[in-house]
Write a protein that holds these residues in place. Structure first.
Motif, PDB file in Angstrom:
ATOM      1  N   ILE A  64       0.883  -1.163   0.000  1.00 30.65           N
ATOM      2  CA  ILE A  64       0.000   0.000   0.000  1.00 30.65           C
ATOM      3  C   ILE A  64       0.922   1.215   0.000  1.00 30.65           C
ATOM      4  O   ILE A  64       1.705   1.404   0.943  1.00 30.65           O
ATOM      5  CB  ILE A  64      -0.905   0.016   1.250  1.00 30.65           C
ATOM      6  N   VAL A 110      -2.280   0.204  -4.623  1.00 29.26           N
ATOM      7  CA  VAL A 110      -2.381  -1.086  -3.946  1.00 29.26           C
ATOM      8  C   VAL A 110      -1.891  -2.143  -4.914  1.00 29.26           C
ATOM      9  O   VAL A 110      -2.359  -2.210  -6.055  1.00 29.26           O
ATOM     10  CB  VAL A 110      -3.832  -1.388  -3.507  1.00 29.26           C
ATOM     11  N   THR A 141      -4.979  -8.095  -2.982  1.00 33.57           N
ATOM     12  CA  THR A 141      -5.952  -7.055  -2.637  1.00 33.57           C
ATOM     13  C   THR A 141      -6.961  -7.530  -1.590  1.00 33.57           C
ATOM     14  O   THR A 141      -7.483  -6.720  -0.825  1.00 33.57           O
ATOM     15  CB  THR A 141      -6.685  -6.534  -3.893  1.00 33.57           C
ATOM     16  N   VAL A 169      -5.399  -6.720   1.647  1.00 32.07           N
ATOM     17  CA  VAL A 169      -5.497  -5.281   1.906  1.00 32.07           C
ATOM     18  C   VAL A 169      -6.908  -4.926   2.374  1.00 32.07           C
ATOM     19  O   VAL A 169      -7.081  -4.141   3.313  1.00 32.07           O
ATOM     20  CB  VAL A 169      -5.091  -4.463   0.657  1.00 32.07           C
ATOM     21  N   ARG A 224      -7.885  -3.205   5.822  1.00 36.32           N
ATOM     22  CA  ARG A 224      -8.701  -1.984   5.818  1.00 36.32           C
ATOM     23  C   ARG A 224      -9.917  -2.148   6.731  1.00 36.32           C
ATOM     24  O   ARG A 224     -10.208  -1.284   7.552  1.00 36.32           O
ATOM     25  CB  ARG A 224      -9.152  -1.675   4.398  1.00 36.32           C
TER      26      ARG A 224
END
Length: 180
Positions: A92, A120, A124, A127, A131
């Motif tokens: 990131i 990014v 993913t 991620v 998040r």
């Protein structure tokens, strides 16, 4: 909330340039200690990572000469700061103000991504899990630092408030902000 189409503030030159010569082992140890204290105060955040609790996240503030490898390690996190290219499951990247602003709800991560202020790469789904875990915890890193500072809490608060006012970087969560 600040408009993500506006130019994000960059880290001031003096602290950024200090990271070119500053020994990084103490920085890594301090960030690891901070992350472990966060893990004790917010264990649900690490449980929320689910199958990604062992993922390796590269946090790359593009306005600093360093990047960080965050390893959640199932709630016993480790942070490694390096001037070299790091390897991980996901990366990131974006200005430090954007990365911290997302944690504090000052910037919308999707808007930063689509405006290309945030990049990014890699896994993913990992991620997204990170998040969601951070978003659900509604972290306020300055409040956490103050809580961990004991008798130095008041001077730490003043320093954070001054730094936030001078740089425009969201170092704390504000009521008018919303999640990323």
């Amino acid at each position: 909330m600040p408009d993500p189409s506006l130019h994000l503030p960059l880290c001031p030159r003096l602290p950024a340039s200090a990271l070119r010569w500053l020994p990084l082992v103490p920085v890594s140890l301090a960030l690891t200690d901070f992350a472990r204290r966060l893990a004790k105060r917010h264990p649900a955040m690490f449980r929320r990572l689910g199958g990604y609790a062992q993922a390796r996240f590269i946090l790359d503030p593009t306005d600093l000469p360093v990047s960080m490898l965050l390893e959640p390690r199932g709630g016993a996190p480790r942070v490694h700061v390096s001037r070299r290219k790091l390897q991980g499951d996901a990366r990131i990247a974006g200005p430090l103000a954007g990365l911290l602003g997302m944690v504090h709800g000052a910037y919308d991560g999707d808007a930063l991504f689509f405006s290309r202020d945030l990049v990014v790469e890699g896994d993913t789904a990992a991620v997204l899990a990170l998040r969601n875990a951070i978003d659900d915890a509604e972290l306020d890193l300055s409040a956490e630092a103050q809580a961990m500072s004991g008798p130095l809490s008041a001077p730490v608060k003043r320093l954070i408030t001054l730094t936030e006012a001078r740089t425009g970087v969201a170092l704390s969560r504000h009521e008018e902000d919303y999640g990323w």
